[in-house]
Design an enzyme around this catalytic site. Structure first.
Site, PDB file in Angstrom:
ATOM      1  N   GLU A 253     -16.959 -18.067 -36.243  1.00 39.74           N
ATOM      2  CA  GLU A 253     -18.171 -17.444 -36.787  1.00 39.74           C
ATOM      3  C   GLU A 253     -17.919 -16.849 -38.167  1.00 39.74           C
ATOM      4  OE1 GLU A 253     -19.345 -14.795 -33.681  1.00 39.74           O
ATOM      5  OE2 GLU A 253     -20.112 -16.429 -32.443  1.00 39.74           O
TER       6      GLU A 253
ATOM      7  N   GLU B  48     -17.237 -20.437 -25.987  1.00 37.14           N
ATOM      8  CA  GLU B  48     -17.936 -19.431 -25.184  1.00 37.14           C
ATOM      9  C   GLU B  48     -18.559 -19.998 -23.911  1.00 37.14           C
ATOM     10  OE1 GLU B  48     -18.173 -18.104 -29.511  1.00 37.14           O
ATOM     11  OE2 GLU B  48     -18.494 -19.970 -28.430  1.00 37.14           O
TER      12      GLU B  48
END
Length: 105
Positions: free
Chosen positions: A19, A40
């Site tokens: 990210e 995730e």
């Protein structure tokens, strides 16, 4: 004041590290060591932090969805081909290449 580009040299990055890299303007990856991924969903959690939005903008909805739902790792050459990174560079040249980009007049 001159405008500044955010440049990220990348080794191994998954989840939150990915990210951060995706939020940069330019991303240069070590061809020998870089690994990219969105782990995730494989861990049963939802991705956050803007990575899903940045990734779909860079590589397109379908490839981003595949990367997010599969939780697979991608090497630097694949990431470059997809547009996940700006360029894959030999590891021995990565720091010098990024320094050169960052210090150009």
């Amino acid at each position: 004041m001159r405008p500044a580009a955010r440049i990220s040299p990348v080794g191994r990055t998954r989840g939150g590290g990915d990210e951060l890299a995706l939020a940069c303007d330019l991303r240069y990856a070590s061809r020998e060591h870089a690994v990219f991924g969105r782990p995730e969903v494989g861990g049963g959690i939802l991705p956050g932090g803007g990575g899903t939005e940045h990734l779909s903008r860079l590589i397109g909805r379908d490839r981003a969805l595949e990367a997010i739902l599969s939780s697979d790792d991608y090497d630097a050459d694949t990431a470059e081909r997809y547009g996940w990174v700006t360029r894959a560079v030999a590891d021995a040249e990565l720091d010098g290449f990024v320094d050169g980009m960052a210090t150009r007049p």
